[in-house]
Design a protein around this motif. Structure first.
Motif, PDB file in Angstrom:
ATOM      1  N   GLY A 118       0.832  -1.199   0.000  1.00  0.00           N
ATOM      2  CA  GLY A 118       0.000   0.000   0.000  1.00  0.00           C
ATOM      3  C   GLY A 118       0.864   1.245   0.000  1.00  0.00           C
ATOM      4  N   CYS A 154       1.852   3.001   7.251  1.00  0.00           N
ATOM      5  CA  CYS A 154       1.054   2.565   6.114  1.00  0.00           C
ATOM      6  C   CYS A 154      -0.403   2.837   6.431  1.00  0.00           C
ATOM      7  CB  CYS A 154       1.371   1.095   5.892  1.00  0.00           C
ATOM      8  SG  CYS A 154       0.113   0.054   5.309  1.00  0.00           S
ATOM      9  N   GLY A 158      -4.584   2.458   5.666  1.00  0.00           N
ATOM     10  CA  GLY A 158      -5.527   1.449   5.215  1.00  0.00           C
ATOM     11  C   GLY A 158      -6.113   0.690   6.382  1.00  0.00           C
ATOM     12  N   GLU A 183      -5.453  -4.485   4.954  1.00  0.00           N
ATOM     13  CA  GLU A 183      -4.509  -3.907   3.993  1.00  0.00           C
ATOM     14  C   GLU A 183      -3.128  -3.727   4.618  1.00  0.00           C
ATOM     15  OE1 GLU A 183      -7.630  -1.230   1.350  1.00  0.00           O
ATOM     16  OE2 GLU A 183      -6.785  -0.407   3.208  1.00  0.00           O
ATOM     17  N   ARG A 184      -3.087  -3.339   5.887  1.00  0.00           N
ATOM     18  CA  ARG A 184      -1.798  -3.177   6.560  1.00  0.00           C
ATOM     19  C   ARG A 184      -1.107  -4.523   6.751  1.00  0.00           C
ATOM     20  NH1 ARG A 184      -3.758   0.672  11.216  1.00  0.00           N
ATOM     21  NH2 ARG A 184      -2.218  -0.529  12.359  1.00  0.00           N
ATOM     22  N   THR A 222       0.395  -5.411   3.429  1.00  0.00           N
ATOM     23  CA  THR A 222       1.617  -4.636   3.206  1.00  0.00           C
ATOM     24  C   THR A 222       2.764  -5.215   4.014  1.00  0.00           C
ATOM     25  OG1 THR A 222       0.401  -2.610   2.706  1.00  0.00           O
ATOM     26  CG2 THR A 222       2.664  -2.350   3.451  1.00  0.00           C
TER      27      THR A 222
END
Length: 117
Positions: free
Chosen positions: A31, A53, A55, A59-60, A63
């Motif tokens: 991301g 990061c 999100g 999502e993290r 990543t």
């Protein structure tokens, strides 16, 4: 333990290179990542990269997994740009200080609202 001037210089150079290399990764899981700092061990064998990061938690986590799998590629990128006898092992750690600061700001705002009433 404080870092010496050499480890600080190496860490700053790593931060600059990684900040340029991470957005170039072709992994769709990566991301929007910002490298906030790099801490290097005194023997230069380990480097801990702090990043933020944005999100959702999912999502993290994606990543985090993408950065973990990109470690060999990022080490090669460092090796191409920095001449060192030994390239350190890279460890990525998510920097949560922004979220903690935001939480503290909300707590202070709540206290001020309660004092006003």
């Amino acid at each position: 333990m404080t870092q010496g001037s050499r480890t600080q210089r190496v860490g700053e150079e790593f931060r600059e290179i990684l900040a340029e290399e991470i957005p170039k990764l072709k992994d769709p899981r990566v991301g929007f990542v910002t490298v906030t700092g790099v801490k290097v061990s005194p023997d230069l064998h380990h480097a801990w990269i702090a990043y933020t990061c944005f999100g959702s938690d999912k999502e993290r986590a994606a990543t985090r997994a993408a950065l973990r799998s990109a470690r060999p590629h990022l080490r090669r990128a460092l090796g191409r740009q920095i001449r060192m006898k030994y390239l350190p092992e890279l460890e990525f750690e998510e920097d949560t200080s922004y979220e903690e600061g935001e939480r503290i700001d909300h707590l202070i705002a709540d206290l001020h609202r309660k004092e006003a009433t």
